[in-house]
Design an enzyme around this catalytic site. Structure first.
Site, PDB file in Angstrom:
ATOM      1  N   CYS A  85      35.128  35.434  43.042  1.00 45.37           N
ATOM      2  CA  CYS A  85      36.542  35.046  42.980  1.00 45.37           C
ATOM      3  C   CYS A  85      36.696  33.650  42.368  1.00 45.37           C
ATOM      4  O   CYS A  85      36.440  33.494  41.181  1.00 45.37           O
ATOM      5  CB  CYS A  85      37.167  35.181  44.365  1.00 45.37           C
ATOM      6  SG  CYS A  85      38.937  35.446  44.279  1.00 45.37           S
ATOM      7  N   HIS A 182      35.470  39.933  47.073  1.00 44.75           N
ATOM      8  CA  HIS A 182      34.800  39.217  48.170  1.00 44.75           C
ATOM      9  C   HIS A 182      33.889  40.150  48.965  1.00 44.75           C
ATOM     10  O   HIS A 182      34.326  40.726  49.958  1.00 44.75           O
ATOM     11  CB  HIS A 182      35.846  38.647  49.129  1.00 44.75           C
ATOM     12  CG  HIS A 182      36.638  37.526  48.571  1.00 44.75           C
ATOM     13  ND1 HIS A 182      36.321  36.200  48.765  1.00 44.75           N
ATOM     14  CD2 HIS A 182      37.738  37.529  47.795  1.00 44.75           C
ATOM     15  CE1 HIS A 182      37.183  35.434  48.142  1.00 44.75           C
ATOM     16  NE2 HIS A 182      38.069  36.221  47.540  1.00 44.75           N
ATOM     17  N   GLU A 184      31.588  39.317  50.919  1.00 43.66           N
ATOM     18  CA  GLU A 184      31.263  38.711  52.223  1.00 43.66           C
ATOM     19  C   GLU A 184      32.279  39.089  53.297  1.00 43.66           C
ATOM     20  O   GLU A 184      32.010  38.938  54.481  1.00 43.66           O
ATOM     21  CB  GLU A 184      31.138  37.177  52.085  1.00 43.66           C
ATOM     22  CG  GLU A 184      32.439  36.396  51.936  1.00 43.66           C
ATOM     23  CD  GLU A 184      33.108  36.537  50.570  1.00 43.66           C
ATOM     24  OE1 GLU A 184      32.627  37.302  49.725  1.00 43.66           O
ATOM     25  OE2 GLU A 184      34.163  35.884  50.386  1.00 43.66           O
TER      26      GLU A 184
HETATM   27  N1  GLN Z   1      43.403  32.277  43.372  1.00 45.02           N
HETATM   28  C1  GLN Z   1      42.215  31.470  43.513  1.00 45.02           C
HETATM   29  C2  GLN Z   1      41.988  30.588  42.285  1.00 45.02           C
HETATM   30  O1  GLN Z   1      42.564  30.826  41.259  1.00 45.02           O
HETATM   31  C3  GLN Z   1      40.993  32.307  43.793  1.00 45.02           C
HETATM   32  C4  GLN Z   1      41.170  33.073  45.083  1.00 45.02           C
HETATM   33  C5  GLN Z   1      39.918  33.359  45.816  1.00 45.02           C
HETATM   34  O2  GLN Z   1      38.853  32.785  45.549  1.00 45.02           O
HETATM   35  N2  GLN Z   1      40.052  34.172  46.832  1.00 45.02           N
HETATM   36  O3  GLN Z   1      41.241  29.676  42.372  1.00 45.02           O
END
Ligand code: GLN
Length: 204
Positions: A85, A182, A184
């Site tokens: 992410c 994610h 995890e």
């Molecule tokens: N929206 C976040 C970003 O742009 C990422 C979200 C996440 O890591 N769950 O940094």
């Protein structure tokens, strides 16, 4: 024949975000971990996880704590790096709509928060290349939270997972992997196992 090695140590970037969950996952797999906050924490690591969180905050802290260069050096040594992410955003060579790239280790363009407000978070089955036995595909449970989309891949990277509508959510370049979800949170161990296997294979 597989080489025999002592167990690897995997670092988890712990400046911001959900690093504790990744440490817990690796603990559950019986893998030694180290939380990374300072450049010296990277010394001797066999692999690294960049967790989810807020990539803007992570970017600031990576620069402030002089972590950008030594993480790039770790990648250059061949150690695997998994970005989840926000971590995938940190790995990308391009960020849509203007932000400067941070590590530029994965040849993809990402778009932050690409799934819109009504879909801030969702869960789905995802078939991912290379996670099964002998590098085969495996279907895993994936949770997306304000996730980025990988809008362009390549030339040196390749897509390894996409949603049913074709949107790319995981890409790999050698031992660098960026995923928009994610693992995890669902307790899905496949991606962490991949990292550990790569860390063992990468050892000199
Ligand atoms: N929206 C976040 C970003 O742009 C990422 C979200 C996440 O890591 N769950 O940094």
């Amino acid at each position: 024949m597989a080489k025999r090695h002592a167990a690897p140590t995997i670092g988890v970037l712990a400046v911001q975000g959900d690093f504790a969950e990744h440490v817990r996952m690796l603990d559950a797999l019986g893998v030694a971990t180290r939380e990374v906050r300072l450049p010296e924490d990277l010394v001797g690591l066999d692999g690294l996880i960049l967790p989810g969180g807020e990539s803007t905050a992570m970017r600031t802290l990576l620069h402030r704590w002089d972590l950008v260069k030594p993480i790039k050096a770790l990648a250059k040594r061949g150690a695997p790096i998994l970005g989840t992410c926000a971590g995938a955003i940190i790995l990308a060579t391009r960020i849509a709509d203007g932000d400067e790239p941070v590590l530029s280790l994965l040849n993809v363009e990402v778009r932050r928060n690409a799934f819109g407000r009504q879909l801030e978070s969702f869960e789905t089955n995802l078939t991912m290349e290379g996670l099964g036995a002998n590098g085969r595909s495996r279907t895993i449970r994936a949770v997306f939270i304000r996730a980025p989309e990988i809008v362009k891949v390549g030339p040196s990277a390749r897509a390894v997972a996409a949603l049913d509508d074709g949107r790319i959510v995981a890409a790999r370049q050698g031992r660098i992997m960026g995923i928009a979800f994610h693992p995890e949170i669902t307790g899905e161990t496949g991606v962490h196992r991949w990292l550990v296997d790569e860390a063992i294979a990468a050892r000199p």
